[in-house]
Design a protein around this motif. Structure first.
Motif, PDB file in Angstrom:
ATOM      1  N   VAL A  53       0.832  -1.204   0.000  1.00 39.31           N
ATOM      2  CA  VAL A  53       0.000   0.000   0.000  1.00 39.31           C
ATOM      3  C   VAL A  53       0.865   1.252   0.000  1.00 39.31           C
ATOM      4  O   VAL A  53       0.601   2.221  -0.738  1.00 39.31           O
ATOM      5  N   ALA A  54       1.921   1.243   0.792  1.00 44.27           N
ATOM      6  CA  ALA A  54       2.800   2.416   0.882  1.00 44.27           C
ATOM      7  C   ALA A  54       3.408   2.763  -0.466  1.00 44.27           C
ATOM      8  O   ALA A  54       3.489   3.938  -0.854  1.00 44.27           O
ATOM      9  N   LEU A  55       3.826   1.743  -1.220  1.00 40.74           N
ATOM     10  CA  LEU A  55       4.529   1.980  -2.471  1.00 40.74           C
ATOM     11  C   LEU A  55       3.598   2.296  -3.640  1.00 40.74           C
ATOM     12  O   LEU A  55       4.073   2.597  -4.744  1.00 40.74           O
ATOM     13  N   ILE A  56       2.290   2.245  -3.412  1.00 48.54           N
ATOM     14  CA  ILE A  56       1.326   2.690  -4.423  1.00 48.54           C
ATOM     15  C   ILE A  56       0.749   4.057  -4.058  1.00 48.54           C
ATOM     16  O   ILE A  56       0.749   4.987  -4.876  1.00 48.54           O
ATOM     17  N   ILE A  57       0.272   4.187  -2.831  1.00 49.15           N
ATOM     18  CA  ILE A  57      -0.372   5.437  -2.403  1.00 49.15           C
ATOM     19  C   ILE A  57       0.615   6.600  -2.375  1.00 49.15           C
ATOM     20  O   ILE A  57       0.291   7.719  -2.808  1.00 49.15           O
ATOM     21  N   GLY A  58       1.836   6.362  -1.892  1.00 50.57           N
ATOM     22  CA  GLY A  58       2.827   7.429  -1.819  1.00 50.57           C
ATOM     23  C   GLY A  58       3.117   8.073  -3.163  1.00 50.57           C
ATOM     24  O   GLY A  58       2.976   9.296  -3.330  1.00 50.57           O
ATOM     25  N   PRO A  59       3.529   7.295  -4.176  1.00 48.59           N
ATOM     26  CA  PRO A  59       3.799   7.892  -5.491  1.00 48.59           C
ATOM     27  C   PRO A  59       2.592   8.581  -6.120  1.00 48.59           C
ATOM     28  O   PRO A  59       2.749   9.611  -6.787  1.00 48.59           O
ATOM     29  N   LEU A  60       1.384   8.046  -5.920  1.00 45.59           N
ATOM     30  CA  LEU A  60       0.203   8.700  -6.484  1.00 45.59           C
ATOM     31  C   LEU A  60      -0.006  10.080  -5.876  1.00 45.59           C
ATOM     32  O   LEU A  60      -0.341  11.039  -6.585  1.00 45.59           O
ATOM     33  N   ALA A  61       0.209  10.193  -4.574  1.00 42.30           N
ATOM     34  CA  ALA A  61       0.059  11.495  -3.905  1.00 42.30           C
ATOM     35  C   ALA A  61       1.069  12.498  -4.441  1.00 42.30           C
ATOM     36  O   ALA A  61       0.737  13.660  -4.717  1.00 42.30           O
ATOM     37  N   GLY A  62       2.308  12.071  -4.600  1.00 35.16           N
ATOM     38  CA  GLY A  62       3.329  12.983  -5.121  1.00 35.16           C
ATOM     39  C   GLY A  62       3.093  13.354  -6.574  1.00 35.16           C
ATOM     40  O   GLY A  62       3.330  14.494  -6.982  1.00 35.16           O
ATOM     41  N   GLY A  63       2.614  12.407  -7.373  1.00 35.83           N
ATOM     42  CA  GLY A  63       2.351  12.690  -8.776  1.00 35.83           C
ATOM     43  C   GLY A  63       1.286  13.751  -8.977  1.00 35.83           C
ATOM     44  O   GLY A  63       1.366  14.560  -9.912  1.00 35.83           O
ATOM     45  N   LEU A  64       0.277  13.763  -8.105  1.00 37.91           N
ATOM     46  CA  LEU A  64      -0.762  14.788  -8.197  1.00 37.91           C
ATOM     47  C   LEU A  64      -0.183  16.184  -7.985  1.00 37.91           C
ATOM     48  O   LEU A  64      -0.594  17.152  -8.641  1.00 37.91           O
ATOM     49  N   VAL A  65       0.786  16.300  -7.076  1.00 43.32           N
ATOM     50  CA  VAL A  65       1.448  17.591  -6.847  1.00 43.32           C
ATOM     51  C   VAL A  65       2.182  18.036  -8.115  1.00 43.32           C
ATOM     52  O   VAL A  65       2.088  19.198  -8.539  1.00 43.32           O
ATOM     53  N   HIS A  66       2.916  17.130  -8.728  1.00 49.15           N
ATOM     54  CA  HIS A  66       3.654  17.475  -9.945  1.00 49.15           C
ATOM     55  C   HIS A  66       2.727  17.871 -11.087  1.00 49.15           C
ATOM     56  O   HIS A  66       2.990  18.845 -11.808  1.00 49.15           O
ATOM     57  N   LEU A  67       1.638  17.125 -11.259  1.00 49.70           N
ATOM     58  CA  LEU A  67       0.711  17.437 -12.355  1.00 49.70           C
ATOM     59  C   LEU A  67       0.058  18.797 -12.159  1.00 49.70           C
ATOM     60  O   LEU A  67      -0.167  19.537 -13.126  1.00 49.70           O
ATOM     61  N   ALA A  68      -0.250  19.141 -10.912  1.00 47.67           N
ATOM     62  CA  ALA A  68      -0.805  20.473 -10.637  1.00 47.67           C
ATOM     63  C   ALA A  68       0.193  21.559 -11.019  1.00 47.67           C
ATOM     64  O   ALA A  68      -0.183  22.603 -11.584  1.00 47.67           O
ATOM     65  N   ALA A  69       1.481  21.320 -10.735  1.00 44.51           N
ATOM     66  CA  ALA A  69       2.509  22.302 -11.085  1.00 44.51           C
ATOM     67  C   ALA A  69       2.651  22.430 -12.595  1.00 44.51           C
ATOM     68  O   ALA A  69       2.809  23.542 -13.129  1.00 44.51           O
ATOM     69  N   LEU A  70       2.573  21.329 -13.310  1.00 43.21           N
ATOM     70  CA  LEU A  70       2.687  21.369 -14.767  1.00 43.21           C
ATOM     71  C   LEU A  70       1.495  22.097 -15.391  1.00 43.21           C
ATOM     72  O   LEU A  70       1.643  22.819 -16.384  1.00 43.21           O
ATOM     73  N   ARG A  71       0.320  21.913 -14.787  1.00 48.28           N
ATOM     74  CA  ARG A  71      -0.848  22.636 -15.281  1.00 48.28           C
ATOM     75  C   ARG A  71      -0.663  24.136 -15.099  1.00 48.28           C
ATOM     76  O   ARG A  71      -0.992  24.934 -15.986  1.00 48.28           O
ATOM     77  N   GLY A  72      -0.115  24.527 -13.953  1.00 42.14           N
ATOM     78  CA  GLY A  72       0.159  25.946 -13.716  1.00 42.14           C
ATOM     79  C   GLY A  72       1.186  26.491 -14.686  1.00 42.14           C
ATOM     80  O   GLY A  72       1.077  27.619 -15.165  1.00 42.14           O
TER      81      GLY A  72
END
Length: 404
Positions: free
Chosen positions: A377-396
């Protein structure tokens, strides 16, 4: 670029073989210690990869734009190498006994020297990548991995034991010296400059190191945290050594080549800033697709491979191997979105995304669940949370580019 592809595949395979050889050359307890030491060393080099990434971006941007600042990656590398030496030398007596027993002094010395050497290897890797000298960079990668593989085979055949495998872990970091000594083109390339001055370079390298350090927690350092958070009365259907081996082996085919391809991706995203989402979609889709296919293969043949090729104590069910393989693809996707954020100079979001991913993963690892459950669970949920941050930055970043 073909040479780089071959070199990254070789790096992944050779790392897998070295770990495999260690499980036969050492007993289960020593093999667990070796994997922890291996994980810590490459977690520390993960921090230093921030220097490589920012050097790649800076050299590539200077080549594209013609701008040349006063920043000097080699000088900054000297400072970081000295800092790494001091930190390990002054603190190793405290944490090294938690990883290995009996040879803590030599293990600490090898760690310190290895990190100093890797600092300069990171600078040279960044310069070669930023200038597009992919054949030279591929040679550096192949030499780094090949030296470890050859020495592991010799150590196994000669019965040299744990001290030799500790040395093997760090010795590849000296490959940059061989490349510089043997290539006039590489020696000429070291004079390449970046697009920013000293202070901005130092700040950006610091930000990149925070992010790559956080990424190292998920990629190479995670076995260390599994060991540290697992007590003797842990609720588990597999051994700690087994789950650590499973994490390591399922990561190698996806993440080791991708780590070596980071510089190429940075150059790709710098060149395609105006069409970043399109440039991002292909590698993300490829990595996730590989995770699905690899996960299915791991479910079917993974337990058989562990049973045939590894000693007793390393058995892991196919479902866990499948989930861990897909989790590696999730981490790979996070690496790609992070590199994209770095390429468009969203350094803060790049750092926050990786820190978010690592913090979430470590928080899950502390939950009162069976060991294999919380690791998956840690190795799936963790990367998904971080990826959302990056995608928000790319949208900006995309919106900001449209307004200009």
């Amino acid at each position: 670029m073909r040479s780089l592809s071959l070199a990254t595949v070789f790096a992944a395979l050779s790392g897998f073989v070295v770990i495999y050889i260690a499980t036969w050359a050492l007993d289960v307890e020593q093999a667990e210690e070796f994997q922890a030491y291996w994980g810590l060393f490459f977690a520390c080099t993960g921090f230093l990869d921030g220097l490589m990434q920012e050097t790649t971006r800076g050299v590539s941007a200077a080549r594209e734009s013609g701008r040349r600042g006063e920043g000097r990656p080699w000088r900054l590398g000297v400072v970081l190498a000295f800092g790494a030496l001091l930190i390990v030398a002054l603190t190793g007596f405290w944490w090294m006994p938690l990883l290995v027993t009996g040879i803590t002094g030599s293990a600490t010395a090898f760690m310190a020297v290895g990190l100093v050497s890797y600092t300069f290897q990171a600078v040279l890797s960044g310069i070669l990548s930023g200038l597009g000298l992919w054949t030279r960079y591929a040679g550096l990668i192949a030499l780094d991995s090949g030296v470890r593989l050859a020495l592991a085979v010799i150590a196994w055949a000669a019965g040299w034991g744990m001290p030799a495998f500790i040395l093997i872990t760090v010795i590849g970091a000296a490959s940059w010296l061989v490349v510089l000594a043997s290539s006039a083109e590489a020696r000429q390339a070291v004079r390449a400059g970046v697009d920013v001055d000293r202070a901005p370079l130092a700040r950006r390298v610091g930000s990149a190191m925070l992010a790559t350090g956080a990424s190292a927690v998920l990629i190479t350092g995670f076995p260390v945290f599994i060991t540290a958070t697992t007590g003797p009365d842990v609720d588990t259907n597999v051994t700690v050594a087994g789950i650590i081996l499973a994490v390591t082996l399922t990561r190698a085919p996806i993440l080791v080549p991708l780590q070596r391809f980071q510089s190429a991706l940075i150059v790709r995203f710098v060149e395609k800033r105006s069409n970043l989402y399109s440039a991002l979609a292909t590698p993300v889709a490829a990595v996730l697709g590989l995770g699905v296919v690899g996960g299915a293969a791991a479910w079917l043949v993974g337990p058989w491979i562990l049973e045939i090729f590894f000693d007793e104590g390393y058995e892991v069910p196919g479902l866990i191997l499948a989930v861990l393989t897909f989790a590696s693809a999730c981490t790979g996707s996070l690496m790609i979105t992070g590199i994209a954020a770095l390429s468009v100079e969203r350094h803060r979001s790049y750092v926050i995304g990786w820190i978010m991913a690592s913090a979430v993963a470590l928080a899950v690892l502390l939950l009162p669940l069976p060991l294999e459950g919380r690791v998956c669970v840690a190795l799936i949920i963790g990367p998904l949370a971080g990826g959302l941050v990056h995608l928000a930055a790319l949208r900006g970043a995309a919106r900001a580019q449209l307004t200009h």
